[in-house]
Design a protein around this motif. Sequence first.
Motif, short mmCIF file in Angstrom:
data_model
loop_
_atom_site.label_atom_id
_atom_site.label_comp_id
_atom_site.label_asym_id
_atom_site.label_seq_id
_atom_site.Cartn_x
_atom_site.Cartn_y
_atom_site.Cartn_z
N LEU A 38 -5.67 -0.59 8.00
CA LEU A 38 -6.47 -0.13 8.96
C LEU A 38 -6.20 0.21 10.08
O LEU A 38 -5.77 1.13 10.87
CB LEU A 38 -7.29 0.33 8.10
N ILE B 215 -4.37 6.69 1.97
CA ILE B 215 -3.61 5.39 2.11
C ILE B 215 -4.38 4.40 0.93
O ILE B 215 -6.29 4.65 0.44
CB ILE B 215 -4.47 4.21 3.26
N ASP C 79 0.99 4.51 1.74
CA ASP C 79 0.24 5.77 2.49
C ASP C 79 1.18 7.14 2.55
O ASP C 79 2.07 7.61 2.90
CB ASP C 79 1.26 4.81 4.36
N ALA D 200 -12.77 6.16 8.16
CA ALA D 200 -12.14 7.11 6.52
C ALA D 200 -13.29 7.10 5.83
O ALA D 200 -14.16 6.38 6.35
CB ALA D 200 -10.94 5.69 5.97
N LEU E 228 -9.76 2.20 -3.21
CA LEU E 228 -9.95 0.95 -3.79
C LEU E 228 -9.83 0.53 -4.60
O LEU E 228 -10.42 1.51 -6.02
CB LEU E 228 -11.08 0.43 -3.17
N VAL F 15 -9.84 6.04 1.81
CA VAL F 15 -8.62 5.04 1.78
C VAL F 15 -9.12 5.02 0.25
O VAL F 15 -10.61 5.14 -0.62
CB VAL F 15 -9.62 4.03 2.42
N THR G 299 -8.61 -4.92 3.80
CA THR G 299 -8.80 -3.94 4.20
C THR G 299 -8.82 -3.35 5.78
O THR G 299 -7.95 -2.18 6.01
CB THR G 299 -9.72 -3.42 3.10
N GLN G 300 -9.66 -4.09 6.35
CA GLN G 300 -10.01 -3.42 7.94
C GLN G 300 -8.85 -4.10 8.65
O GLN G 300 -8.62 -2.88 9.84
CB GLN G 300 -11.10 -4.17 8.50
N THR H 250 -8.61 11.33 6.55
CA THR H 250 -8.10 9.55 6.06
C THR H 250 -9.12 9.14 4.85
O THR H 250 -10.72 8.59 5.06
CB THR H 250 -7.16 8.57 6.53
N TYR I 200 0.64 -1.06 0.09
CA TYR I 200 -0.15 -0.08 -0.18
C TYR I 200 0.84 1.39 -0.12
O TYR I 200 2.37 1.32 0.59
CB TYR I 200 -1.11 0.21 1.33
N VAL J 138 -13.99 6.35 2.74
CA VAL J 138 -13.91 5.26 1.33
C VAL J 138 -14.46 5.33 0.07
O VAL J 138 -15.41 5.38 -0.50
CB VAL J 138 -13.82 3.29 2.43
#
Length: 341
Positions: free
Chosen positions: A135, A104, A64, A143, A79, A77, A131-132, A75, A62, A145
């Motif tokens: 995090l 992320i 960051d 976050a 995908l 995230v 993914t969880q 934050t 990943y 998403v």
Amino acid sequence: MKKTLLATALAVLALSVHAQSAPGSAPVSAPAYGARLEGFDYPHSQQRFKLTTQRQALEMVYMDVAPTGQPNGRTAVLLHGKNFCGATWEQTISVLTSAGYRVIAPDQIGFCASSKPTGYQFSLNQLAANTQALLQSLGIAKATVIGHSMGGMLAMRFALAYPTQVEQLVVVNPLGLEDWQAAGVPYASIDQLYAQELKTTAETIKAYQLRFYYNGQWKPEYDRWVRMSAGQYAGPGREQVAWNQAQTSEMIFTQPVVQELPRLQVRTLLMIGGKDRTAPGAVRAPKEIAEKLGDYATLGRSTAKMIPGASLIEFPALGHSPQVESPKEFHEALLKGLSAR
């Protein structure tokens, strides 16, 4: 402060806009990358999250990326889709970090720079759990998403499974808004899909994207993403890449989320390119069925009605990947959608 951050982010957009070229058929040559995208340059440094899942020690790669503008304490995230990687979010990462977000951007297990397991039962719930776990390891309790294509499908599954950890859900032309199998698309086994995946080349990837993603209009900057995908099929790990891709194609086809969308309990923003006609497996269906599938202009509106309190942003002239096809238009709308309360 919010206006200042928005202005800074929009300034980043101005630097990233490219002129559109006429439709083209120039071939794209693919370098040979490793099975974990060794040789491909990511826009930011790669981190590795080690996890044990399904009795295997795997790595989830990943990015960051810290805010470059005044931090806003949020934050995001990101995908990726099935034919994409965390790297495809390059421009979105720049826009969001300049607006104060920590970003992320993971590569899911089985994709891109992450591990390619040999015996893995892929499911959207499993990818959401991975993914969880990532995090959690980073100390991120909540976050925004943002998911595109398969990543949008995964983002909705994540929000269903972990609603208290989602500040806002944003889905960009997500898959899973219709049940293709229920509509009459014949099932294809993983073995059949694997045989098909092994035939993948830069030319077949470009032809598919030209038709479904970009409405017949090609820009030179798209070539980088074709080379990214095709390079894995040209390298020494091509068989394992193709096998994981076949497994995840079957996962997408058999695990639609449309029936569960009324259960979403998070603030949701749909961003839909109306010219998108993506419908996995539709080529296997009779013509009269295939023609009715993947109508994202209609799917976006019907989905917005299904999700309690959802907002819809439409891009009528854009296709499957509006963030790549028209980054300035897309990111202006994204920033406004994220700031709306």
